[in-house]
Design a protein around this motif. Structure first.
Motif, PDB file in Angstrom:
ATOM      1  N   CYS A   1      -0.984  -1.759   6.312  1.00 53.44           N
ATOM      2  CA  CYS A   1      -0.670  -2.954   7.112  1.00 53.44           C
ATOM      3  C   CYS A   1       0.336  -3.843   6.397  1.00 53.44           C
ATOM      4  CB  CYS A   1      -1.946  -3.730   7.428  1.00 53.44           C
ATOM      5  SG  CYS A   1      -3.006  -2.884   8.613  1.00 53.44           S
ATOM      6  N   GLN A   2       0.177  -4.006   5.100  1.00 54.31           N
ATOM      7  CA  GLN A   2       1.115  -4.836   4.342  1.00 54.31           C
ATOM      8  C   GLN A   2       2.518  -4.235   4.385  1.00 54.31           C
ATOM      9  OE1 GLN A   2       0.439  -7.800   3.111  1.00 54.31           O
ATOM     10  NE2 GLN A   2       2.452  -8.120   2.280  1.00 54.31           N
ATOM     11  N   ALA A   3       2.616  -2.913   4.224  1.00 57.97           N
ATOM     12  CA  ALA A   3       3.926  -2.258   4.298  1.00 57.97           C
ATOM     13  C   ALA A   3       4.523  -2.440   5.693  1.00 57.97           C
ATOM     14  CB  ALA A   3       3.794  -0.771   3.965  1.00 57.97           C
ATOM     15  N   PHE A   4       3.696  -2.292   6.717  1.00 63.16           N
ATOM     16  CA  PHE A   4       4.164  -2.469   8.093  1.00 63.16           C
ATOM     17  C   PHE A   4       4.676  -3.898   8.312  1.00 63.16           C
ATOM     18  CE2 PHE A   4       3.125  -3.915  12.425  1.00 63.16           C
ATOM     19  CZ  PHE A   4       3.997  -3.116  13.130  1.00 63.16           C
ATOM     20  N   LEU A   5       3.950  -4.878   7.817  1.00 67.87           N
ATOM     21  CA  LEU A   5       4.357  -6.272   8.013  1.00 67.87           C
ATOM     22  C   LEU A   5       5.633  -6.620   7.244  1.00 67.87           C
ATOM     23  CD1 LEU A   5       0.838  -7.937   7.961  1.00 67.87           C
ATOM     24  CD2 LEU A   5       2.341  -7.632   9.947  1.00 67.87           C
TER      25      LEU A   5
END
Length: 106
Positions: free
Chosen positions: A95-99
């Motif tokens: 999720c952090q990479a996606f954001l």
């Protein structure tokens, strides 16, 4: 550090979903999609975060040497992030990479 629910809300917003809230004590966020209102938990459910990995071609790995999650930028370097996450928190790292990605709207 953000809660799992807050991260899920950010993912939902970035995907263009309209959030419809959550159950008390749950990290899932209810969103309006084609099938109505459904719960999503991209942080904790592999069947949810794998869709981000596949659709947005997210490549991450855990650097044991530096104890951080990294994502490959597709060119010549990687970017470190996720110092607050441990090696087993894969969903949070995805999720952090996606954001962090710059996703262009059509």
């Amino acid at each position: 550090m953000k809660t799992d629910y807050e991260i899920n809300c950010e993912v939902a917003n970035k995907l263009g979903y309209t959030s419809a809230g959550s159950k008390t004590g749950s990290s899932s966020v209810f969103v309006h999609d084609k099938k109505g209102i459904r719960p999503y938990d991209w942080v904790n459910r592999p069947d949810h975060y794998i869709t981000l990995v596949i659709e947005y071609e997210i490549e991450i790995n855990f650097s044991d040497a530096h104890m951080v999650w990294c994502n490959w930028d597709g060119e010549s370097s990687s970017r470190s992030f996720g110092e607050d996450f441990n090696k087993t928190e894969i969903g949070q790292a995805v999720c952090q990479a996606f954001l962090l990605m710059k996703i262009e709207s059509a």
